[in-house]
Design an enzyme around this catalytic site. Structure first.
Site, PDB file in Angstrom:
ATOM      1  NE  ARG A  88      47.491  45.096  43.983  1.00  0.00           N
ATOM      2  CZ  ARG A  88      47.174  43.866  43.583  1.00  0.00           C
ATOM      3  NH1 ARG A  88      47.996  43.189  42.803  1.00  0.00           N
ATOM      4  NH2 ARG A  88      46.043  43.311  43.961  1.00  0.00           N
ATOM      5  CG  ASP A 145      44.834  45.763  46.200  1.00  0.00           C
ATOM      6  OD1 ASP A 145      45.328  46.740  45.603  1.00  0.00           O
ATOM      7  OD2 ASP A 145      44.532  44.693  45.631  1.00  0.00           O
ATOM      8  N   GLY A 206      38.359  41.062  35.988  1.00  0.00           N
ATOM      9  CA  GLY A 206      39.664  40.625  35.528  1.00  0.00           C
ATOM     10  C   GLY A 206      39.876  39.191  35.961  1.00  0.00           C
TER      11      GLY A 206
END
Length: 373
Positions: A88, A145, A206
């Site tokens: 990521r 992202d 989140g």
């Protein structure tokens, strides 16, 4: 085929090894407090979780320990069994709008983009270099992202109303984040409904949170922007505020711009509203560690006033109009990753959308809450 998925932070490293194409999770876990005296790691295999307190001086140490655990637990018999590693990577700028095989040029570009993501890109690069050093024969792939939003946002939605040279010379624009999450949610929903032309409002809930409007697989708009600071109220981040507050607080307190921005990133959001005086490290957010305080629970009780939910619904309604209220396909989807699967949140959403039928769609570890209009 065995693929290792990695998310490297400045003092953490999360990982999961998958058997593909089945998508079966063979082992998973995370390293915490890398470089600190009380570093440790946790591994979960065959449903059993083990925590070990060890010295982890840097990401190189973490990767070496991880590789040893894979072999010791008979998940792999040799390093040659690891076919690929997916990293990521937070910020790819306008350069990367899809996943890429990582080479020196990619690392150099991500390094050049550090000013746009000073908290994340350096840590991501450390993780990549550590794995390339330990596993030189494995293919390393970067998943950004920012890619999902940057691949389809139009100038009307990514340009800010600031001097145009800020964009052309300094890259000031809306990039959007949490793209891996929103893309997965849209893909899963489309598969679930057997359609590829859906109008979807995807919500990532989140410690960091964002909402994205998607039409037929393309991002129309998203709540995060130039940075991951704006939009919804988050765990420790402020979300949308009047930018003049920064100068005002600097003048009132004598703090530097970096100090004020640090406050907005680490001591604001739910922490600032409900737990004044606490530090971001004191905000527990992993319910899997049996901590009775999650993202949803924090805002649902100590005062009973769900500021975050109201902000969430306000942005959601805005996107509801963007994707076409009369044309929307009847699905609103809210995702809650493991650790935030809290009934309080669902009840609050159901109460707000009193005319919605709220249903939980369970997909692997993610719960998609679908409100049918």
């Amino acid at each position: 085929m065995k693929i290792l998925s990695v998310n490297a932070g400045s003092s953490s490293l999360k990982f999961t090894l998958f058997l593909m194409p089945e998508g079966k999770e063979l082992i998973g876990g995370y390293f915490e407090k890398i470089g600190l005296e009380d570093s440790f790691y946790s591994i979960k295999i065959n449903g059993e979780k083990t925590k070990k307190v060890v010295s982890v001086k840097n990401h190189d140490d973490a990767v070496k320990i991880l590789v040893n655990e894979l072999i010791d637990n008979n998940v792999i018999s040799s390093l040659d069994e690891l076919d690929g590693i997916g990293h990521r990577l937070v910020h790819g700028g306008e350069k990367y709008t899809d996943s890429v095989v990582i080479d020196d040029q990619v690392i150099n570009t991500v390094t050049d983009l550090i000013p746009l993501a000073p908290l994340h890109n350096p840590a991501n690069i450390m993780g990549v270099r550590a794995f390339m050093k330990e596993l030189p024969n494995a293919i390393q792939v970067g998943v950004f992202d920012t890619a999902f939003s940057c691949s389809s946002l139009t100038p009307a939605n990514y340009l800010y109303a600031v001097p145009y040279e800020w964009y052309t010379e300094y890259g000031v624009r809306k990039y959007g984040f949490h793209g891996t999450s929103h893309k997965f949610i849209n893909k899963t929903i489309s598969k679930y409904l057997n359609r590829n032309d859906l109008k979807v409002i995807s919500c990532h809930i989140g410690n960091g949170a964002s909402v994205t409007a998607i039409d037929s697989g393309k991002v129309i708009d998203t709540s995060l922007g130039f940075s991951a600071l704006v939009g919804l109220i988050m765990g420790t981040r402020c979300g949308d505020i009047d930018v003049s507050i920064v100068q005002y607080i600097m003048n009132k307190t004598g703090k530097s711009v970096d100090e004020v921005m640090d406050d907005l990133y680490k001591r604001s959001g739910l922490l600032g509203i409900y737990l004044p005086g606490k530090s971001d490290s004191e905000v527990p957010y992993r319910l899997q560690d049996n901590v009775d305080c999650g993202y949803a629970k924090v805002y649902s009780y100590p005062t009973g006033k769900p500021e975050t939910l109201e902000k969430f619904l306000g942005i959601d309604n805005h996107y509801y109009i963007i994707v076409g209220k009369k044309e929307i396909d009847g699905e609103k989807y809210y995702d809650a990753f493991s650790g935030y699967n809290d009934e309080n949140m669902y009840c609050l959403i159901e109460e707000k959308y009193i005319n919605l039928y709220v249903n939980h769609i369970i997909y692997d570890k993610i719960i998609l809450v679908a409100g049918i209009i």
